[in-house]
Design an enzyme around this catalytic site. Sequence first.
Site, PDB file in Angstrom:
ATOM      1  CD  GLU A 191       4.188 116.260  43.778  1.00 16.57           C
ATOM      2  OE1 GLU A 191       3.860 116.901  42.991  1.00 16.57           O
ATOM      3  OE2 GLU A 191       4.877 115.136  43.780  1.00 16.57           O
ATOM      4  CD  GLU A 203       2.039 113.500  40.226  1.00 15.77           C
ATOM      5  OE1 GLU A 203       2.436 113.686  38.949  1.00 15.77           O
ATOM      6  OE2 GLU A 203       1.391 114.299  41.047  1.00 15.77           O
TER       7      GLU A 203
END
Length: 647
Positions: free
Chosen positions: A309, A152
């Site tokens: 995710e 991320e």
Amino acid sequence: MTDLLTRLGGLAYGGDYNPEQWPPEVQAEDMALMREAGVNLVTLGIFSWAMVEPEPGRYDWAWFDRVLDLLAENGIAVCLATMTASPPPWLARAHPETLPVRADGTVLGPGARQHFTPSSPVYRRYATRLVERLAIRYGAHPALAAWHVGNEYGCHVAESYGEVDAVAFRAWLRDRYGDLGALNAAWSTAFWSQRYGAWEEIEPPRAAPTFGNPAQRLDFRRFSSDALLACYRAERGVLRRVTPDVPVTTNFFPLGNPALDLHAWAAEEDVVSYDSYPDPADPEAHVAAAYAYDLMRSLKGGAPWLLLEQAPSAVNWRVVNRPKAPGRMRLGSWQAVARGADAVLFFQWRASRGGAEKFHSAMVPHAGPQSRTFAEVRELGRELAGSAELAGTRVLADAALVLDWPSWWALEQPSHPSGRLRQMGTNLAHYAPLWRAGVTCDVVRPGSDLSRYRLVVVPNLYLVSAADAENLTSYVRDGGHLVVSFFSGVVDEQDRIHAGGAPGPLAEVLGLHVTEFWPLAKGEHVDLAEPGTGWLGEGAARGTLWSEAPRLEGALALATFASGGPSGHAAITRHPYGEGVAYYLATRPDPATMRTFLDQVCAAASVHPAVSGLPDDAEAVIREATDGTRYVITLDHATADVRIDRA
Ligand code: GAL
């Protein structure tokens, strides 16, 4: 990507695996439970840097070797992380200049994660050294299926304002402008005595007495996205060199924070990955999730993407963290698959006992496998394994929405006519009625090939280049149907007002010029009336958020303002242009009016729902295989029902 899926023999299923948080003997149970749950892919090592390199240059691979071997023995593939998202504390101690700095000068220290500035050559050197070791050591490991670079990028620290960053920013600007004269012109530095006489005078847009230079801020956002991307590319370069056949990805964090220009990023990935965290307490969260999934698919021209995710149930980072009600995790997972995902992974496999995320749900909760969550995880694994033929199929969409990061960055700068105009809210105000109508949309950049779409909606394009405007114009000229909403075509790439004002280079296709903006306060509205055109539907029609006064130059009014500043002016227009039609919204119609309007535009453009007659809170999406076989995935968000039909 194809290799990854061929290897898995279908859809990928699994999650982040962080075995270092548990004693090694738990791993045997992990393997048994993974097999029971149908897990075929884990992402491993995301936060393992400090454990594999406890001191600079001293590596401890033994424990990591064992985990990879164990996964291989159990037939579980690995998306191997490059481990660089959280540098070990020793790096900050030895090299404090690797730490990120806020606009106010605060240095962000270790003890959490993502405490690095991407512009630090020292950070990059240590990171790529580790990546090279990893690639050499595990490049031929039977478990290795893909690389997961960083984690991320930009989610906590999207910009850094330190000295290291200033140096890199100047280099980036030199590259972009070549000489200072061009920079001064681009940044409109004649304003407020901001003219630069030397490159060294230029700083990142640090804390300042009042509004900073918007063009400087815009370029700093571009630079910051590029700086993170350069980190990603540096790692990917190593991976490509050592393991040229292993696909590379990095997981994008949830949409909302526009830190990264995902169009630029996706071009550098072999497959797009996304992390999705819809709020179980938000009754509209599934609509925003659908938008994000449509974007992920579109980032690589419709190619399948990976849901890398999601939470099995509750997260830990909202004020109140609600679990997902029974069936909702399954529904949300299928929503991603319906919209083009070929992987359903979770954060994380086994719940942490300590650390900041110990209250985050996991596939195996603290209560163990005898739990509702694990039962649902096991059931979903079984279902996905039975739907292997969906892998590699592509979503069919006749309509598209436009999204552009530089425009988003520029739109949300301060000192505008209204601070209430937010890009994502605007996008969803246009997307939600189409979603409710069952129309599948791609989400594309304004300069992309639009010829395959019957309808293109531009919720807002505050910043538009001449080339992008020409692309939208020629789309209509060649027969396309285009909807553009207010405050579009206002500025050029350097945030300078287009000559003649809005909608700048879109004036020709829209057949109008805007003469005045009348933004509306919270709770304020204007009445809309129609001169017998039938475009507003039954009941009172209102404009919210914004109004403006267009001067029509070929466009015809479908509705007018009946109150407020621009009373009497056109509020919704239609402009036949070339072989196509362009519509313009000079306000944000209330949701019912927006739906009525878009339904009519869809009908005129021959855009139809994937399945007609569905209730408003249901969605159906078609995925098509290369042999023409179609799969209709129908999801009912009211009842949490999921159906997959071959059509
Ligand atoms: C993501 C992150 C994961 C985990 C998760 C919790 O942003 O990539 O490592 O922190 O959030 O929801």
